[in-house]
Design a protein around this motif. Structure first.
Motif, PDB file in Angstrom:
ATOM      1  N   HIS A  55       0.832  -1.206   0.000  1.00  0.00           N
ATOM      2  CA  HIS A  55       0.000   0.000   0.000  1.00  0.00           C
ATOM      3  C   HIS A  55       0.869   1.260   0.000  1.00  0.00           C
ATOM      4  CE1 HIS A  55      -3.295  -2.609   2.070  1.00  0.00           C
ATOM      5  NE2 HIS A  55      -3.360  -2.686   0.756  1.00  0.00           N
ATOM      6  N   TYR A  56       1.952   1.210   0.770  1.00  0.00           N
ATOM      7  CA  TYR A  56       2.851   2.363   0.844  1.00  0.00           C
ATOM      8  C   TYR A  56       3.424   2.692  -0.527  1.00  0.00           C
ATOM      9  CZ  TYR A  56       7.106   5.003   1.976  1.00  0.00           C
ATOM     10  OH  TYR A  56       8.094   5.949   2.014  1.00  0.00           O
ATOM     11  N   LEU A  57       3.935   1.686  -1.223  1.00  0.00           N
ATOM     12  CA  LEU A  57       4.555   1.927  -2.519  1.00  0.00           C
ATOM     13  C   LEU A  57       3.533   2.423  -3.541  1.00  0.00           C
ATOM     14  CD1 LEU A  57       6.948  -1.149  -2.688  1.00  0.00           C
ATOM     15  CD2 LEU A  57       7.555   1.237  -2.225  1.00  0.00           C
ATOM     16  N   MET A  58       2.303   1.941  -3.461  1.00  0.00           N
ATOM     17  CA  MET A  58       1.269   2.370  -4.397  1.00  0.00           C
ATOM     18  C   MET A  58       0.887   3.833  -4.165  1.00  0.00           C
ATOM     19  SD  MET A  58      -1.015  -1.113  -4.259  1.00  0.00           S
ATOM     20  CE  MET A  58      -2.386  -0.524  -5.260  1.00  0.00           C
ATOM     21  N   VAL A  59       0.614   4.186  -2.918  1.00  0.00           N
ATOM     22  CA  VAL A  59       0.203   5.566  -2.628  1.00  0.00           C
ATOM     23  C   VAL A  59       1.372   6.522  -2.825  1.00  0.00           C
ATOM     24  CG1 VAL A  59      -0.739   7.126  -0.887  1.00  0.00           C
ATOM     25  CG2 VAL A  59      -1.595   4.784  -1.045  1.00  0.00           C
ATOM     26  N   PHE A  60       2.576   6.078  -2.442  1.00  0.00           N
ATOM     27  CA  PHE A  60       3.732   6.944  -2.629  1.00  0.00           C
ATOM     28  C   PHE A  60       3.984   7.206  -4.105  1.00  0.00           C
ATOM     29  CE2 PHE A  60       7.915   8.712  -2.411  1.00  0.00           C
ATOM     30  CZ  PHE A  60       8.025   9.249  -1.142  1.00  0.00           C
ATOM     31  N   PHE A  61       3.661   6.247  -4.956  1.00  0.00           N
ATOM     32  CA  PHE A  61       3.799   6.469  -6.394  1.00  0.00           C
ATOM     33  C   PHE A  61       2.961   7.669  -6.832  1.00  0.00           C
ATOM     34  CE2 PHE A  61       2.041   6.026 -10.645  1.00  0.00           C
ATOM     35  CZ  PHE A  61       3.183   5.934 -11.418  1.00  0.00           C
ATOM     36  N   ALA A  62       1.722   7.736  -6.363  1.00  0.00           N
ATOM     37  CA  ALA A  62       0.859   8.854  -6.748  1.00  0.00           C
ATOM     38  C   ALA A  62       1.432  10.178  -6.260  1.00  0.00           C
ATOM     39  CB  ALA A  62      -0.549   8.641  -6.186  1.00  0.00           C
ATOM     40  N   ILE A  63       1.933  10.191  -5.019  1.00  0.00           N
ATOM     41  CA  ILE A  63       2.512  11.420  -4.469  1.00  0.00           C
ATOM     42  C   ILE A  63       3.725  11.841  -5.292  1.00  0.00           C
ATOM     43  CG2 ILE A  63       3.726  12.372  -2.463  1.00  0.00           C
ATOM     44  CD1 ILE A  63       1.951  10.558  -0.721  1.00  0.00           C
ATOM     45  N   TRP A  64       4.645  10.897  -5.494  1.00  0.00           N
ATOM     46  CA  TRP A  64       5.891  11.202  -6.214  1.00  0.00           C
ATOM     47  C   TRP A  64       5.613  11.614  -7.654  1.00  0.00           C
ATOM     48  CZ3 TRP A  64       7.406   7.654 -10.200  1.00  0.00           C
ATOM     49  CH2 TRP A  64       8.605   7.996 -10.839  1.00  0.00           C
ATOM     50  N   TRP A  65       4.747  10.899  -8.338  1.00  0.00           N
ATOM     51  CA  TRP A  65       4.555  11.166  -9.757  1.00  0.00           C
ATOM     52  C   TRP A  65       3.915  12.534  -9.986  1.00  0.00           C
ATOM     53  CZ3 TRP A  65       6.959   9.779 -13.750  1.00  0.00           C
ATOM     54  CH2 TRP A  65       6.435   9.924 -15.024  1.00  0.00           C
ATOM     55  N   ALA A  66       2.943  12.885  -9.161  1.00  0.00           N
ATOM     56  CA  ALA A  66       2.319  14.200  -9.300  1.00  0.00           C
ATOM     57  C   ALA A  66       3.335  15.306  -9.006  1.00  0.00           C
ATOM     58  CB  ALA A  66       1.120  14.311  -8.372  1.00  0.00           C
ATOM     59  N   TRP A  67       4.146  15.119  -7.965  1.00  0.00           N
ATOM     60  CA  TRP A  67       5.168  16.122  -7.644  1.00  0.00           C
ATOM     61  C   TRP A  67       6.178  16.235  -8.777  1.00  0.00           C
ATOM     62  CZ3 TRP A  67      10.428  15.916  -7.422  1.00  0.00           C
ATOM     63  CH2 TRP A  67      11.071  17.030  -6.886  1.00  0.00           C
ATOM     64  N   MET A  68       6.616  15.106  -9.288  1.00  0.00           N
ATOM     65  CA  MET A  68       7.647  15.106 -10.318  1.00  0.00           C
ATOM     66  C   MET A  68       7.152  15.783 -11.597  1.00  0.00           C
ATOM     67  SD  MET A  68       9.692  11.848 -11.851  1.00  0.00           S
ATOM     68  CE  MET A  68      10.334  11.872 -13.523  1.00  0.00           C
TER      69      MET A  68
END
Length: 383
Positions: free
Chosen positions: A56-69
């Motif tokens: 779950h962490y890696l999935m949600v963190f993907f959304a955070i990171w990708w939007a920021w990037m």
């Protein structure tokens, strides 16, 4: 301030290009999202549900990171700081706060509805920005249109994913994540490539690194406070506090020892690998904060997870961080000797987690980080 300026593209050689107050506010909003997912990961690992929580962490963190990037690279190329640009950026800030609000439901009930809605709110303003760039930058019209279409289509697929059963939705995450990260590669092939500013991008990534390191400090301090309240001062807590601080200092020093701006300017072809590779850096450092919380909970006997699990909850994020930072820096400038030093440090950290009691393990990992810094300083000086 004008209502609208043409998005004709910023000069990639612009001197003294730094982050704007709006970019800093944008970063600040991501503190909430990073802290939320790290806290949920810590709770899950402490409850002995490490595998599910990490997924779950890696999935949600993907959304955070990708939007920021995506925001950061667009801003590096097209930030006009007009009223429309500011409003669309503020909308993206609202999106990350919505996403953060949905994190507990995603971890506890595998309900990603609110997370997906927050992601939608972050992504749609970017589609509008790319359409503006398509109109105002004729030389990159095709590139900008591809970005807009690609982001919009993939976002629609993320929404459709919510209608899938749990297992199918989990499986669908992986091709959708790949589709998301493929959009820039596909878009830039329409050429000429967008003109981002190397030093500005390096600074932006450095600032996000500080955000995740700050989360480590916050989470660890909060856990230490709770441990002191329940158990009082103990050798284990003091060891974990000191070792955790050494790890933060060491990782900070290793990351910022070799500024990436010059390397990106000299070898812009490394931009995709360097930019994408930071997902592992950011996610691993964020997970380190969770790992230290688990270690502290284990030391005060509040965690269901065993001491070896707690030790590896610290060691694995440190190892991943060192591996990826070493690989990225070696790609830009460091060479094989840098990789070798990082590899030795990684092996040492994992061996320590395997054989040492949790308090001593974290201290020794901190010592390894300090020794790596010393070796890296010598390596940079000798070049």
């Amino acid at each position: 301030m004008p209502w609208r300026r043409p998005l004709a593209g910023r000069d990639p050689a612009e001197p003294h290009r730094t982050s704007t107050p709006l970019e800093l506010l944008f970063d600040l909003s991501f503190v909430v999202g990073v802290a939320s997912v790290a806290a949920e990961l810590a709770h899950g690992v402490a409850a002995d549900h490490a595998a599910a929580s990490l997924g779950h962490y890696l999935m949600v963190f993907f959304a955070i990171w990708w939007a920021w990037m995506n925001f950061s690279w667009f801003a590096s190329a097209y930030d006009t700081d007009d009223v429309v640009y500011r409003l669309l950026t503020l909308a993206q800030i609202a999106g990350v706060l919505v996403l953060a609000a949905g994190v507990p439901e995603a971890f506890e009930h595998e309900d990603f509805t609110v997370v997906t809605i927050g992601y939608l709110v972050m992504r749609i303003p970017l589609v509008v920005q790319w359409l503006r760039a398509a109109r105002d930058d004729p030389s990159r019209h095709a590139v900008a249109v591809r970005y807009a279409v690609g982001v919009a289509v993939v976002q629609a697929l993320w929404l459709l994913r919510l209608a899938l059963p749990d297992t199918a939705g989990l499986i669908a995450f992986f091709p959708l994540a790949l589709a998301d990260i493929a959009v820039p590669i596909w878009a830039e092939r329409a050429g000429p490539m967008t003109r981002w500013h190397p030093e500005h991008i390096a600074e932006r990534y450095g600032l996000f690194t500080l955000i995740v390191l700050g989360e480590v400090i916050l989470g660890t301090t909060t856990a230490i406070q709770a441990g002191l309240t329940s158990e009082g001062v103990s050798a284990a807590l003091l060891s974990l506090a000191g070792g955790g601080l050494l790890l933060v200092f060491g990782l900070w020093w290793v990351y910022f020892l070799r500024p990436a701006g010059d390397g990106l300017r000299e070898a812009p072809g490394n931009a995709f690998l360097w930019g994408y590779g930071h997902y592992l850096v950011f996610a691993a450092v964020g997970a380190l904060g969770a790992g230290l919380e688990v270690a502290i909970d284990s030391a005060v006997h509040e965690a269901h997870a065993g001491p070896r699990t707690a030790a590896f909850a610290v060691a694995v994020p440190v190892a991943v961080t060192l591996v990826v930072i070493g690989a990225l820096q070696a790609r830009l400038a460091g060479g094989a000797a840098l990789l070798a030093r990082h590899a030795i440090a990684v092996v040492a950290v994992l061996l320590i987690a395997l054989v040492s009691p949790i308090g001593l393990a974290v201290v020794l990992m901190g010592v390894v980080a300090v020794l790596l810094v010393a070796a890296e300083v010598v390596g940079v000086t000798d070049r």
